[in-house]
Design an enzyme around this catalytic site. Structure first.
Site, short mmCIF file in Angstrom:
data_model
loop_
_atom_site.label_atom_id
_atom_site.label_comp_id
_atom_site.label_asym_id
_atom_site.label_seq_id
_atom_site.Cartn_x
_atom_site.Cartn_y
_atom_site.Cartn_z
CB THR A 22 -0.98 -0.03 1.21
OG1 THR A 22 -1.94 1.02 1.05
CG2 THR A 22 -0.28 0.14 2.54
CG ASN A 23 -0.06 4.68 -1.52
OD1 ASN A 23 -0.75 5.53 -0.96
ND2 ASN A 23 -0.46 4.07 -2.62
CB ALA A 24 2.09 7.30 3.25
CB ALA A 89 -2.10 7.37 -3.79
#
Ligand code: C5P
Length: 211
Positions: A22-24, A89
Site C-alpha cells: 500500500t502507500n501513505a 493513490a
C-alpha cells in the site's frame, strides 16, 4: 444537483490473506474536494480505499480495497457523474501471485522473492469512457519539482489519462494539510501556481473544472 466522482486514499494489493502492498495516502485531498463539492451545492461521490480520516457526512461513500475493486466501482458510477477527480493513490503494482494460504518463512532463511505487475489505471479507463459532457482531473505526485522535469511527467500523465487538468505536487504533500501545487491544462499552460491548504486548492480546482 450534479454528482462528482472523487477517488481517494490508497489501495491495497494482497500477497496473501494478511499481507499487502500500500502507500501513505491519507485521503485528505479527497476529503477536501468532497467538502468543496458540497459547498458548491453538488454531491460528492467518493470511492475510497482504507483511510483513517473522516469524509463529510453528506457525501456518498463507496469503500474499496484493491485497485481492481476501485476501478470496477468507478466504472459503474462514472456514467451518472458530471466529472471525476482522481485524488486516490492506487498502488501502481500488484503481486503477480496471490497465495490463499499465509506465506510461511522458508526454513533455510532464504526469504522470498515477489514479482509485481502493473495494476489497471483507473483514471485512464475513465478518460477513455468519458462523454463530451464529462470532464476529468488528475494528480501527478512527482519527486521532481516543476523545474526538474516534473512538468513534463505531469503533462505525459494528463495526455495518457485524457484529463482536462492535472495537478502537479511533490511527496511533501502526502498526509499534510497544505502544500504547493501547479495546475496545467491540456495545452501545457500553467493555470495555477498555488501554495496553501488542500481545502483552498479544492475550491480553486472545482472553479476551474468547467462544470
Ligand atoms: O501515473 P500516476 O500514478 O502518477 O498518476 C496519478 C493520477 O492517476 C492520479 O490522479 C491517480 O489518482 C490516478 N491513478 C489511477 N489509477 C492508477 C494509478 C493512478 O486512477 N492505477
Amino acid at each position: 444537483m450534479r454528482r462528482i466522482l472523487i477517488t481517494s486514499g490508497p489501495t491495497r494489493e494482497y500477497l496473501d490473506p494478511v499481507r499487502f502492498l500500500t502507500n501513505a495516502s491519507s485521503g485528505r485531498m479527497g476529503a477536501a474536494l468532497a467538502q468543496a463539492v458540497l459547498n458548491q451545492g453538488d454531491l460528492p461521490v467518493i470511492v475510497s480505499g482504507s483511510v483513517e480520516i473522516t469524509y463529510p457526512d453528506s457525501a456518498e461513500i463507496h469503500w474499496t480495497e484493491t485497485t481492481e475493486e476501485m476501478l470496477q466501482c468507478c466504472v459503474e458510477l462514472f456514467p451518472q457523474c458530471s466529472g471525476v477527480i482522481g485524488a486516490a493513490a492506487p498502488c501502481d503494482f500488484m503481486p503477480v501471485m496471490f497465495s490463499p494460504q499465509k506465506l510461511q518463512k522458508p526454513a533455510d532463511g532464504s526469504g522470498i522473492t515477489v514479482a509485481f505487475r502493473e495494476t489497471p489505471d483507473i483514471l485512464a479507463t475513465l478518460g477513455q469512457m468519458k462523454r463530451q459532457d464529462q470532464w476529468s482531473i488528475g494528480f501527478a505526485l512527482e519527486t521532481a519539482g516543476v523545474q526538474n522535469g516534473g512538468k513534463e511527467h505531469a503533462l505525459e500523465k494528463l495526455q495518457k489519462k485524457n484529463c482536462r487538468l492535472i495537478v502537479l505536487n511533490t511527496p511533501d504533500s502526502i498526509s499534510k494539510s497544505r502544500s504547493t501545487f501547479q495546475v496545467f491544462d491540456a495545452a501545457g499552460t500553467l493555470r495555477l501556481n498555488f501554495t496553501g491548504t488542500k481545502a483552498a486548492l479544492a475550491e480553486k480546482l472545482l472553479s476551474m473544472s468547467g462544470k
